[in-house]
Design an enzyme around this catalytic site. Structure first.
Site, PDB file in Angstrom:
ATOM      1  N   HIS A 111      47.877  94.802 110.215  1.00 28.01           N
ATOM      2  CA  HIS A 111      46.715  94.910 111.097  1.00 28.01           C
ATOM      3  C   HIS A 111      45.550  95.617 110.414  1.00 28.01           C
ATOM      4  O   HIS A 111      44.682  96.187 111.082  1.00 28.01           O
ATOM      5  CB  HIS A 111      47.093  95.646 112.379  1.00 28.01           C
ATOM      6  CG  HIS A 111      48.175  94.971 113.159  1.00 28.01           C
ATOM      7  ND1 HIS A 111      48.935  95.613 114.105  1.00 28.01           N
ATOM      8  CD2 HIS A 111      48.624  93.686 113.133  1.00 28.01           C
ATOM      9  CE1 HIS A 111      49.816  94.774 114.622  1.00 28.01           C
ATOM     10  NE2 HIS A 111      49.652  93.597 114.046  1.00 28.01           N
ATOM     11  N   GLU A 151      49.844  83.318 110.410  1.00 31.99           N
ATOM     12  CA  GLU A 151      49.770  84.263 109.295  1.00 31.99           C
ATOM     13  C   GLU A 151      50.438  83.643 108.076  1.00 31.99           C
ATOM     14  O   GLU A 151      51.522  83.065 108.177  1.00 31.99           O
ATOM     15  CB  GLU A 151      50.446  85.591 109.668  1.00 31.99           C
ATOM     16  CG  GLU A 151      49.792  86.265 110.869  1.00 31.99           C
ATOM     17  CD  GLU A 151      50.497  87.539 111.310  1.00 31.99           C
ATOM     18  OE1 GLU A 151      51.340  88.043 110.547  1.00 31.99           O
ATOM     19  OE2 GLU A 151      50.203  88.024 112.409  1.00 31.99           O
ATOM     20  N   GLU A 209      58.186  86.102 112.104  1.00 31.97           N
ATOM     21  CA  GLU A 209      57.172  86.642 111.208  1.00 31.97           C
ATOM     22  C   GLU A 209      57.703  87.777 110.332  1.00 31.97           C
ATOM     23  O   GLU A 209      57.308  88.938 110.487  1.00 31.97           O
ATOM     24  CB  GLU A 209      55.955  87.125 112.003  1.00 31.97           C
ATOM     25  CG  GLU A 209      56.266  87.996 113.213  1.00 31.97           C
ATOM     26  CD  GLU A 209      55.007  88.457 113.923  1.00 31.97           C
ATOM     27  OE1 GLU A 209      54.102  88.994 113.259  1.00 31.97           O
ATOM     28  OE2 GLU A 209      54.926  88.260 115.151  1.00 31.97           O
TER      29      GLU A 209
END
Length: 405
Positions: A234, A264, A360
């Site tokens: 982030h 992503e 992820e």
């Protein structure tokens, strides 16, 4: 005080036509489920205060800016409580009624809530959202009420998506891929992270405007990181210029009517060195294994255990950065989180048809270690009756994402 005597504490006004992301039948389904929760716990009225629950049950996604908002649900009413600064927009974006509170007197918000909850003695609240100050005011103005935490039950209700929700999430995944293509085209040596991020964000917002012209166009964003800045998933965008040999992290986040989706990918600007390539390939293997594990009847913790076992065999578990995935729906980087549906060791929730989760895996290799940087891939899967469907289309891995310098 006298000059405010003619000014109301709260009022209602209906300007314009209603415009909602889902059908009236969808909101009826959600409210019926909430009222079932209330009936089970003998709750007469529920005061929802979080952005995600107000949006989920009413359709209205508020912008707080330091002001409180609510959705008050009783057996026969669903009413948004909004600030006067927003005019009639909350009414246009909510499925039912709206009461607007003014700031002529302190605590007019709670006075509006008090009228809406009436004489009900047991009130549902979101204990994980209501502040200590808010609770103190509630208990002062709405004395002698029993407060019941409905946050866990509403979270569980949100974890199973309807057909309408899944259709919107699919659209979000498509738009995320669209932004990813724009980012890939913008990557070049000497280009700044911010310039690449702008290309992806603009592409997504324009596509949402084209394909969802009646939605609220806000909050889509991109995190594009390079070099050391890839170590945090982030980390904000910077003005760093890309260099040959950089590891890159592409993260696109389109928002359609409060529903966040994500893409992503790890990329390299030019051929990665041998240690970097080995780490990248290992994380891709973990990602592929994770994708194969997502199906109905499997618990979140067991998926996590299997991926941990894989990383232990590769001697890479020490570089794992966070959980392996989470739920999707009414979600954003500043509100919402279905914490009961995360792929972590301490979550034993069993996957069911209608759930939507990400896979992820991320490895964070610290500076000074060969192959240093953050490696991550992210796909979104819809759990079906017998398996799971991957709705992310953007390719991953070294064969697809080494960009010529």
């Amino acid at each position: 005080m006298e000059q405010h005597a003619s000014r109301p504490d709260f009022f209602s006004r209906h300007d314009g036509e209603k415009s909602l992301p889902f059908s009236n039948a969808e909101y009826k389904r959600r409210l019926t489920a909430l009222r079932h929760i209330m009936a089970e716990q003998d709750i007469g009225a529920t005061v929802l205060t979080s952005m995600h629950n107000v949006a989920y049950y009413s359709g209205f996604l508020y912008c707080s800016f330091g002001r409180p908002y609510a959705c008050v649900v009783t057996a026969d009413a669903c009413t948004v409580v909004s600030a006067n600064i927003d005019g009639s927009q909350p009414w246009r974006r909510s499925v039912s009624d709206c009461v607007i509170y003014t700031d002529w007197r302190r605590d007019n918000y709670w006075r509006a809530v008090k009228q809406l909850v009436g004489n009900h003695k047991r009130l549902g609240i979101e204990a994980d959202h209501l502040t200590l100050a808010g609770r103190a005011t509630l208990e002062t103005l709405l004395a002698s009420r029993d407060l019941v935490d409905v946050a866990p039950a509403t979270m569980s209700a949100r974890m199973i998506k309807s057909d309408e929700e899944i259709a919107l999430i699919r659209e979000g995944a498509r738009v995320a891929d669209h932004g990813g293509e724009a980012i890939r085209q913008a990557i070049a040596a000497g280009v700044r992270e911010i310039d690449v991020a702008i290309a992806g964000r603009d592409a997504m917002e324009l596509e949402i405007a084209r394909s969802h012209p009646n939605s609220e166009l806000r909050d889509s964003w991109v995190w594009f990181q390079s070099g050391l800045n890839t170590d945090g998933a982030h980390n904000p965008v910077t003005t760093r210029a890309l260099q040959h040999g950089d590891i890159l992290s592409m993260n696109t986040f389109p928002m359609i009517s409060g529903y966040y989706t994500a893409l992503e990918r790890t990329l390299f600007l030019g051929q990665p060195d041998a240690p970097s390539l080995a780490l990248w390939e290992a994380n891709v293997e973990a990602h592929e294994l994770g994708l194969s594990l997502i199906r109905p009847g499997v618990s979140c913790s067991s998926i996590c255990d299997e991926l941990n076992r894989f990383l232990i065999e590769k001697d890479l578990l020490q570089y794992r950065s966070f959980g392996y995935g989470h739920s999707f729906g009414v979600l954003s980087h500043y509100y919402g989180r279905e914490a009961g549906l995360e792929l972590r060791e301490d979550i034993d929730t069993v996957l069911e048809p209608g759930m939507v989760v990400s896979m992820e895996p991320m490895l964070w290799v610290p500076q000074g270690t060969p192959g240093a940087g953050g490696y991550r891939e992210h796909d979104i899967l819809v759990v079906g009756e017998n398996d799971a469907e991957n709705i992310t289309g953007f390719p991953f891995g070294p064969d697809a994402n080494i960009v010529d310098a």
